[in-house]
Design a protein around this motif. Structure first.
Motif, PDB file in Angstrom:
ATOM      1  N   THR A  58       0.984  -1.216  -0.023  1.00  0.00           N
ATOM      2  CA  THR A  58       0.153  -0.052   0.020  1.00  0.00           C
ATOM      3  C   THR A  58       0.862   1.278   0.013  1.00  0.00           C
ATOM      4  OG1 THR A  58      -0.179  -0.093   2.535  1.00  0.00           O
ATOM      5  CG2 THR A  58      -2.040  -1.005   1.270  1.00  0.00           C
ATOM      6  N   TYR A  59       0.334   2.216  -0.596  1.00  0.00           N
ATOM      7  CA  TYR A  59       1.125   3.621  -0.944  1.00  0.00           C
ATOM      8  C   TYR A  59       0.262   4.723  -0.327  1.00  0.00           C
ATOM      9  CZ  TYR A  59       3.443   0.308  -3.904  1.00  0.00           C
ATOM     10  OH  TYR A  59       4.104  -0.745  -4.082  1.00  0.00           O
ATOM     11  N   TYR A  60       0.664   5.860   0.566  1.00  0.00           N
ATOM     12  CA  TYR A  60      -0.044   6.823   0.817  1.00  0.00           C
ATOM     13  C   TYR A  60       0.618   8.286   0.870  1.00  0.00           C
ATOM     14  CZ  TYR A  60      -2.579   3.223   3.360  1.00  0.00           C
ATOM     15  OH  TYR A  60      -3.313   2.159   3.728  1.00  0.00           O
ATOM     16  N   ALA A  61       0.061   9.258   0.486  1.00  0.00           N
ATOM     17  CA  ALA A  61       0.437  10.634   0.586  1.00  0.00           C
ATOM     18  C   ALA A  61       0.759  10.752   2.126  1.00  0.00           C
ATOM     19  CB  ALA A  61      -0.656  11.659   0.231  1.00  0.00           C
ATOM     20  N   ASP A  62       1.778  11.464   2.034  1.00  0.00           N
ATOM     21  CA  ASP A  62       2.437  12.102   3.365  1.00  0.00           C
ATOM     22  C   ASP A  62       1.164  12.546   4.389  1.00  0.00           C
ATOM     23  OD1 ASP A  62       5.605  12.902   2.515  1.00  0.00           O
ATOM     24  OD2 ASP A  62       4.980  10.921   3.087  1.00  0.00           O
ATOM     25  N   THR A  63       0.429  13.311   3.795  1.00  0.00           N
ATOM     26  CA  THR A  63      -0.619  13.970   4.343  1.00  0.00           C
ATOM     27  C   THR A  63      -1.791  13.247   5.203  1.00  0.00           C
ATOM     28  OG1 THR A  63      -1.783  14.602   2.401  1.00  0.00           O
ATOM     29  CG2 THR A  63      -0.508  16.272   3.088  1.00  0.00           C
ATOM     30  N   VAL A  64      -1.733  11.925   4.525  1.00  0.00           N
ATOM     31  CA  VAL A  64      -2.991  10.826   4.910  1.00  0.00           C
ATOM     32  C   VAL A  64      -2.443   9.823   5.683  1.00  0.00           C
ATOM     33  CG1 VAL A  64      -4.446  11.838   3.172  1.00  0.00           C
ATOM     34  CG2 VAL A  64      -3.229   9.812   2.915  1.00  0.00           C
ATOM     35  N   ARG A  65      -1.218   9.742   5.483  1.00  0.00           N
ATOM     36  CA  ARG A  65      -0.513   8.452   6.190  1.00  0.00           C
ATOM     37  C   ARG A  65      -0.772   8.461   7.759  1.00  0.00           C
ATOM     38  NH1 ARG A  65       4.205   8.770   4.139  1.00  0.00           N
ATOM     39  NH2 ARG A  65       4.072   7.469   2.649  1.00  0.00           N
ATOM     40  N   GLY A  66      -1.234   7.366   8.120  1.00  0.00           N
ATOM     41  CA  GLY A  66      -1.880   7.049   9.598  1.00  0.00           C
ATOM     42  C   GLY A  66      -3.277   7.463   9.762  1.00  0.00           C
TER      43      GLY A  66
END
Length: 124
Positions: A58-66
């Motif tokens: 899975t991959y996430y933008a830094d602004t939404v990770r977590g």
């Protein structure tokens, strides 16, 4: 014919959660990675999250990770985006898309087919 249909958007308060769904038809769903993007008024469409075809990566933008979590159910031809601790700056139209080829998961140009989008509005 490939069709992607998003659902689950709505108007919520800051701190609330939503789960978006994207139902796919007309394609061998399990053969493709899938992604979520969003576009706020007056802004470019930006990457949010992606999941590999076998769900291993899975991959996430830094602004939404977590806070956000992407998942998929290959038996249901559906990809999900669970969004927790929503903020007003998360307000946007959210789109799911099918990834093509070996390009970057984070790059909009790596995705060919797009849904019509679902509106998410977060008020403070």
């Amino acid at each position: 014919q490939v069709q992607l249909v998003e659902s689950g958007g709505g108007s919520v308060q800051s701190g609330d959660s939503l789960r978006l769904s994207c139902a796919a038809s007309g394609l061998p769903f399990v053969a493709y990675a899938m992604g979520w993007f969003r576009q706020a008024p007056g802004k470019e469409r930006e990457f949010v999250a992606a999941v590999s075809r076998n769900t291993v990566s899975t991959y996430y933008a830094d602004t939404v990770r977590g806070r956000f979590a992407i998942s998929r159910d290959n038996a249901k031809n559906t990809v999900y985006l669970k969004m927790n601790s929503l903020k007003p700056e998360n307000t946007a139209v959210y789109y799911c898309a099918r990834k093509e080829g070996s390009g970057s998961y984070y790059n909009r140009g790596s995705y060919r087919y797009w849904g019509q989008g679902t509106q998410v509005t977060v008020s403070s």
